[in-house]
Design an enzyme around this catalytic site. Sequence first.
Site, PDB file in Angstrom:
ATOM      1  CB  CYS A 131      -0.731  49.035  20.203  1.00 29.57           C
ATOM      2  SG  CYS A 131      -0.558  49.058  18.394  1.00 29.57           S
ATOM      3  CB  CYS A 164      -0.389  45.495  19.274  1.00 31.90           C
ATOM      4  SG  CYS A 164      -2.158  45.832  19.318  1.00 31.90           S
ATOM      5  CB  CYS A 185      -4.433  48.608  20.006  1.00 32.69           C
ATOM      6  SG  CYS A 185      -4.293  48.970  18.252  1.00 32.69           S
ATOM      7  CB  CYS A 216      -4.219  46.179  16.257  1.00 32.81           C
ATOM      8  SG  CYS A 216      -2.653  46.863  15.688  1.00 32.81           S
TER       9      CYS A 216
HETATM   10 ZN   LIG Z   1      -2.315  47.753  17.799  1.00 29.08          ZN
END
Ligand SMILES: [Zn+2]
Length: 346
Positions: A36, A66, A32, A63
């Site tokens: 995030c 994000c 991330c 991810c």
């Molecule tokens: Zn994330």
Amino acid sequence: MRADKAWAAVEQRDSTRDGTFVYAVSSTRIYCRPSCPSRRPRRDRVSFFPSGIQARAAGYRSCKRCRPDDIGLVNHAERAAVRAARLIEQAPLEPWTLAELARRVKVSPSHLQRTFARVIGVSPREYRDALRRKRFTERLHKGDTVSRATYEAGYGASSRVYERTMHEGLSPAAVRRGAPGATIRYTTVPTSLGTMLVAATDKGVCSVTIGDDAGTLAQELAAHFPKAELTSDDHDMRALASSVARMVEGDATADVPLDVKGTAFQWKVWRLLQRIPRGSTRSYAAVAESLGQPTAARAVARACATNPVALVIPCHRVVRGDGSMGGYRWGVSRKERLLARERGEQ
Ligand SMILES: [Zn+2]
């Protein structure tokens, strides 16, 4: 990058640090951006990478929430460099040239070379070589032979692999020692005689057994190959297993490659058994005589009893001199039914 500062940025969801590093979580295998919005992971499960490229090379996925790779790349050339890295990641075996990569991501080759090195940290060629090396060592750890791993990793010749891995301070033999024993794949199929388990290494079939249930057969396989890495594989093994299983029903004389260890004597017996035609039988004494060792009937019986591959080596076609069945590793009643069927009596 200092880990304590990076962790502080993660804890504060500091968006000003987005694009300067990513954090990866070992439990979810996801990486991330610092800001995030997802729940903060435990510190001991987090590691930091300069960018998503390194995180992906370490086996993490980006991810979906994000989108850590959609930031920090301020211009077209930098985004093109990341796209080029993705192309190499998707097909590290392709013979990527700088010109081809540049054409695909629509920048000039010299521009790509420069930007790639700045964003990714190495040249496109070094990046491709690193991915191939990674795949090569992964294959070796899985128990592949050097030649097969070489092929799978897209290397032209083993010598080049040695050169490269030695350069890394890791010989193929050393990697191999990290994976003791062979990799054995197996599956079970139903037959009219019971459940059949077929197991194979990458060289050939190493075990064919018949029993009442798959679980017991798998346990016996594990006991027989205690050091091997056993993998249940219903997909890749299906074709091989069904061609062996068809021998039970008598409509195939499958010529399958074998990877079976035996003494010279055992192999002499086994080869001879493979020449006994379907529908006929030989006595243990007759087999011994054919071998030129007329007093070796008991040794022949032992070689039959230790046959590791039912049907492929047709030890069921050897019977006692008085015509009675003799033994069968997978049950005398199965032997009777097999022989009756081969004689056309069933
Ligand atoms: Zn994330």
